[in-house]
Design an enzyme around this catalytic site. Structure first.
Site, PDB file in Angstrom:
ATOM      1  N   SER A  11      27.418  46.019  42.721  1.00  0.00           N
ATOM      2  CA  SER A  11      28.590  45.777  44.034  1.00  0.00           C
ATOM      3  C   SER A  11      27.581  45.687  45.223  1.00  0.00           C
ATOM      4  O   SER A  11      26.375  45.817  45.851  1.00  0.00           O
ATOM      5  CB  SER A  11      29.180  47.314  44.330  1.00  0.00           C
ATOM      6  OG  SER A  11      29.511  47.034  45.367  1.00  0.00           O
ATOM      7  N   HIS A  36      30.496  42.089  41.554  1.00  0.00           N
ATOM      8  CA  HIS A  36      31.393  42.601  42.190  1.00  0.00           C
ATOM      9  C   HIS A  36      31.707  43.092  44.140  1.00  0.00           C
ATOM     10  O   HIS A  36      30.647  43.304  44.577  1.00  0.00           O
ATOM     11  CB  HIS A  36      31.067  44.300  42.033  1.00  0.00           C
ATOM     12  CG  HIS A  36      32.724  45.320  42.057  1.00  0.00           C
ATOM     13  ND1 HIS A  36      33.243  45.463  41.450  1.00  0.00           N
ATOM     14  CD2 HIS A  36      32.670  46.107  42.652  1.00  0.00           C
ATOM     15  CE1 HIS A  36      34.183  46.354  41.673  1.00  0.00           C
ATOM     16  NE2 HIS A  36      34.140  46.578  43.380  1.00  0.00           N
ATOM     17  N   ASP A  38      33.474  43.841  47.025  1.00  0.00           N
ATOM     18  CA  ASP A  38      34.061  45.221  47.786  1.00  0.00           C
ATOM     19  C   ASP A  38      34.788  44.123  48.971  1.00  0.00           C
ATOM     20  O   ASP A  38      34.095  44.399  49.844  1.00  0.00           O
ATOM     21  CB  ASP A  38      33.479  45.914  47.855  1.00  0.00           C
ATOM     22  CG  ASP A  38      33.308  46.885  47.056  1.00  0.00           C
ATOM     23  OD1 ASP A  38      33.860  47.330  45.998  1.00  0.00           O
ATOM     24  OD2 ASP A  38      32.326  47.431  46.344  1.00  0.00           O
ATOM     25  N   MET A  40      37.021  45.448  52.043  1.00  0.00           N
ATOM     26  CA  MET A  40      37.617  46.950  52.822  1.00  0.00           C
ATOM     27  C   MET A  40      38.408  46.086  53.986  1.00  0.00           C
ATOM     28  O   MET A  40      37.636  45.625  54.950  1.00  0.00           O
ATOM     29  CB  MET A  40      36.615  47.753  53.076  1.00  0.00           C
ATOM     30  CG  MET A  40      36.102  48.045  51.710  1.00  0.00           C
ATOM     31  SD  MET A  40      35.150  49.304  52.015  1.00  0.00           S
ATOM     32  CE  MET A  40      34.576  48.987  50.503  1.00  0.00           C
ATOM     33  N   HIS A  69      36.744  42.507  44.147  1.00  0.00           N
ATOM     34  CA  HIS A  69      38.347  44.042  44.449  1.00  0.00           C
ATOM     35  C   HIS A  69      38.891  45.212  45.719  1.00  0.00           C
ATOM     36  O   HIS A  69      38.143  45.204  46.438  1.00  0.00           O
ATOM     37  CB  HIS A  69      37.151  45.773  44.107  1.00  0.00           C
ATOM     38  CG  HIS A  69      37.233  46.673  44.170  1.00  0.00           C
ATOM     39  ND1 HIS A  69      36.994  48.089  43.805  1.00  0.00           N
ATOM     40  CD2 HIS A  69      39.188  47.098  44.472  1.00  0.00           C
ATOM     41  CE1 HIS A  69      37.216  49.177  44.272  1.00  0.00           C
ATOM     42  NE2 HIS A  69      38.731  48.992  44.320  1.00  0.00           N
ATOM     43  N   MET A  71      40.444  45.882  48.364  1.00  0.00           N
ATOM     44  CA  MET A  71      40.655  47.407  49.236  1.00  0.00           C
ATOM     45  C   MET A  71      41.681  47.412  50.128  1.00  0.00           C
ATOM     46  O   MET A  71      40.834  47.870  51.513  1.00  0.00           O
ATOM     47  CB  MET A  71      39.580  48.723  49.543  1.00  0.00           C
ATOM     48  CG  MET A  71      39.121  49.140  47.953  1.00  0.00           C
ATOM     49  SD  MET A  71      37.085  49.834  47.793  1.00  0.00           S
ATOM     50  CE  MET A  71      36.593  48.180  47.986  1.00  0.00           C
ATOM     51  N   MET A 140      38.422  54.792  39.665  1.00  0.00           N
ATOM     52  CA  MET A 140      37.467  54.869  40.444  1.00  0.00           C
ATOM     53  C   MET A 140      37.560  56.359  40.182  1.00  0.00           C
ATOM     54  O   MET A 140      38.285  57.524  40.607  1.00  0.00           O
ATOM     55  CB  MET A 140      37.767  55.096  42.146  1.00  0.00           C
ATOM     56  CG  MET A 140      39.445  53.681  42.432  1.00  0.00           C
ATOM     57  SD  MET A 140      37.078  52.155  43.107  1.00  0.00           S
ATOM     58  CE  MET A 140      36.151  53.467  44.008  1.00  0.00           C
ATOM     59  N   GLY A 145      36.222  53.786  49.955  1.00  0.00           N
ATOM     60  CA  GLY A 145      35.996  53.274  51.437  1.00  0.00           C
ATOM     61  C   GLY A 145      34.516  52.941  51.554  1.00  0.00           C
ATOM     62  O   GLY A 145      33.504  51.984  52.497  1.00  0.00           O
ATOM     63  N   PHE A 146      33.530  53.257  50.783  1.00  0.00           N
ATOM     64  CA  PHE A 146      31.589  53.806  50.817  1.00  0.00           C
ATOM     65  C   PHE A 146      31.262  53.738  49.652  1.00  0.00           C
ATOM     66  O   PHE A 146      31.643  53.879  48.790  1.00  0.00           O
ATOM     67  CB  PHE A 146      32.153  54.874  51.400  1.00  0.00           C
ATOM     68  CG  PHE A 146      32.249  55.179  53.303  1.00  0.00           C
ATOM     69  CD1 PHE A 146      31.558  54.474  54.009  1.00  0.00           C
ATOM     70  CD2 PHE A 146      33.403  55.915  52.956  1.00  0.00           C
ATOM     71  CE1 PHE A 146      32.915  54.398  55.716  1.00  0.00           C
ATOM     72  CE2 PHE A 146      34.237  55.626  53.950  1.00  0.00           C
ATOM     73  CZ  PHE A 146      34.049  55.496  54.890  1.00  0.00           C
ATOM     74  N   GLY A 147      29.867  53.239  49.977  1.00  0.00           N
ATOM     75  CA  GLY A 147      28.854  53.461  48.951  1.00  0.00           C
ATOM     76  C   GLY A 147      28.422  54.466  48.724  1.00  0.00           C
ATOM     77  O   GLY A 147      28.301  54.565  49.576  1.00  0.00           O
ATOM     78  N   GLY A 148      27.181  54.485  47.543  1.00  0.00           N
ATOM     79  CA  GLY A 148      26.584  56.067  48.043  1.00  0.00           C
ATOM     80  C   GLY A 148      27.399  57.316  48.529  1.00  0.00           C
ATOM     81  O   GLY A 148      26.427  58.600  48.167  1.00  0.00           O
ATOM     82  N   ASP A 178      33.810  53.120  38.858  1.00  0.00           N
ATOM     83  CA  ASP A 178      33.553  52.596  39.809  1.00  0.00           C
ATOM     84  C   ASP A 178      32.964  53.471  41.089  1.00  0.00           C
ATOM     85  O   ASP A 178      34.553  53.392  41.383  1.00  0.00           O
ATOM     86  CB  ASP A 178      34.772  51.854  40.763  1.00  0.00           C
ATOM     87  CG  ASP A 178      33.787  51.183  42.401  1.00  0.00           C
ATOM     88  OD1 ASP A 178      32.267  51.136  42.590  1.00  0.00           O
ATOM     89  OD2 ASP A 178      34.672  49.861  42.580  1.00  0.00           O
ATOM     90  N   GLY A 179      31.816  53.904  41.723  1.00  0.00           N
ATOM     91  CA  GLY A 179      31.756  54.431  42.251  1.00  0.00           C
ATOM     92  C   GLY A 179      30.667  56.066  41.833  1.00  0.00           C
ATOM     93  O   GLY A 179      30.885  56.316  40.933  1.00  0.00           O
ATOM     94  N   GLY A 180      29.851  56.246  42.417  1.00  0.00           N
ATOM     95  CA  GLY A 180      28.388  56.778  41.741  1.00  0.00           C
ATOM     96  C   GLY A 180      28.690  57.051  40.951  1.00  0.00           C
ATOM     97  O   GLY A 180      27.424  57.651  39.954  1.00  0.00           O
ATOM     98  N   GLY A 200      26.922  49.897  42.621  1.00  0.00           N
ATOM     99  CA  GLY A 200      25.855  49.513  44.212  1.00  0.00           C
ATOM    100  C   GLY A 200      24.935  49.980  44.108  1.00  0.00           C
ATOM    101  O   GLY A 200      23.307  49.781  43.729  1.00  0.00           O
TER     102      GLY A 200
HETATM  103  C1  DX5 Z   1      33.712  51.749  47.024  1.00  0.00           C
HETATM  104  C2  DX5 Z   1      33.237  50.567  46.280  1.00  0.00           C
HETATM  105  C3  DX5 Z   1      32.245  51.195  45.501  1.00  0.00           C
HETATM  106  C4  DX5 Z   1      30.566  50.612  46.075  1.00  0.00           C
HETATM  107  C5  DX5 Z   1      30.062  51.617  45.321  1.00  0.00           C
HETATM  108  O1  DX5 Z   1      35.410  51.841  47.421  1.00  0.00           O
HETATM  109  O2  DX5 Z   1      34.387  50.034  45.388  1.00  0.00           O
HETATM  110  O3  DX5 Z   1      32.408  49.255  44.481  1.00  0.00           O
HETATM  111  O4  DX5 Z   1      30.134  49.670  45.909  1.00  0.00           O
HETATM  112  O5  DX5 Z   1      29.166  52.386  45.552  1.00  0.00           O
HETATM  113  P1  DX5 Z   1      28.287  53.525  44.514  1.00  0.00           P
HETATM  114  O6  DX5 Z   1      27.904  53.016  43.254  1.00  0.00           O
HETATM  115  O7  DX5 Z   1      26.934  53.404  45.593  1.00  0.00           O
HETATM  116  O8  DX5 Z   1      29.301  54.474  44.395  1.00  0.00           O
HETATM  117 ZN    ZN Z   2      34.549  48.495  43.761  1.00  0.00          ZN
END
Ligand code: DX5
Ligand code: ZN
Length: 220
Positions: A11, A36, A38, A40, A69, A71, A140, A145-148, A178-180, A200
């Site tokens: 991502s 990927h 994202d 938003m 993706h 959102m 999900m 909404g956020f990475g990390g 997707d996520g974490g 990501g």
């Molecule tokens: C979150 C995104 C993800 C995000 C994942 O809403 O859809 O794609 O970038 O980030 P990480 O891998 O850091 O959790």
């Molecule tokens: Zn995503």
């Protein structure tokens, strides 16, 4: 059913936005299967990222699959813009409503593959009436909404249930998470039945010299 191959989808939300073209080329060269993207809108999710014009400007950087993706809500008025931008897969959220089936039809009619995303709090049963119109289900593993963010363990049960539904169709539908995603949670997701892993932070945080190593580590 044969075991699907594992695909890694970095991502670019976690990439260096000041040098996005080079970042996309770098992860492509490092072994990414998909890119990927994202999107938003600050309405469906509490964050704003980038839109179709940024994706279009990245399209010439690689031939890799662009996994978009969305959102955003509403979805339908913007599908054409993402198709024109060069999307290959367009995934929208079940919760974006109000007509998830129509959205999938429009995406497929455009020639793109159609994905459906489910938030952690959304029941797995939502997939069932739509499965014939799907090429990909995105579970999900954090709230969007956020990475990390930290992986939500209870989503593993949902992944396993979606895998059962997919296998019952006899069709090849991708199951993306997707996520974490880290090497540890990637292995858990693969064991539960996922075959496309979005990452990501796990890919980008260590800098460009480590992208190949980080992508390989996610494959297990
Ligand atoms: C979150 C995104 C993800 C995000 C994942 O809403 O859809 O794609 O970038 O980030 P990480 O891998 O850091 O959790
Ligand atoms: Zn995503």
């Amino acid at each position: 059913m044969s075991t699907p191959s594992i695909k890694i989808a970095p991502s670019i939300l976690a990439a260096d936005f000041s040098d996005l073209g080079a970042e996309v080329r770098a992860v492509a060269d490092a072994g990414a299967d998909h890119i990927h993207l994202d999107v938003m809108d600050g309405h469906f999710v509490p964050n704003i990222s980038f839109g179709a014009s940024v994706i279009k400007s990245l399209r010439h950087c690689t031939d890799k699959v662009f996994d978009v993706h969305l959102m955003i809500a509403p979805v339908d008025p913007f599908i054409g813009a993402f198709v024109d931008a060069g999307a290959n897969i367009i995934t929208s959220h079940w919760e974006a409503g109000p007509h998830a089936h129509r959205t999938l039809q429009v995406v497929r009619a455009s020639g793109c593959k159609a994905g459906l995303a489910l938030n952690p709090g959304t029941p797995v049963e939502c997939v069932e009436p739509l499965i014939d119109s799907l090429d990909l289900v995105l579970v999900m593993t954090v709230n969007p909404g956020f990475g990390g963010q930290t992986f939500i363990d209870s989503t593993l049960r949902k992944i396993a249930r979606v895998r059962e539904m997919i296998d019952r169709t006899g069709r090849e539908i991708d199951l993306e998470v997707d996520g974490g995603i880290t090497p540890k949670t990637a292995a858990q997701c693969i064991a539960a039945g996922a075959n496309v892993l979005v990452a990501g932070t796990a890919v980008f945080a260590g800098g460009r010299s480590r992208y190949a190593e980080e992508i390989a580590a996610l494959r297990g």
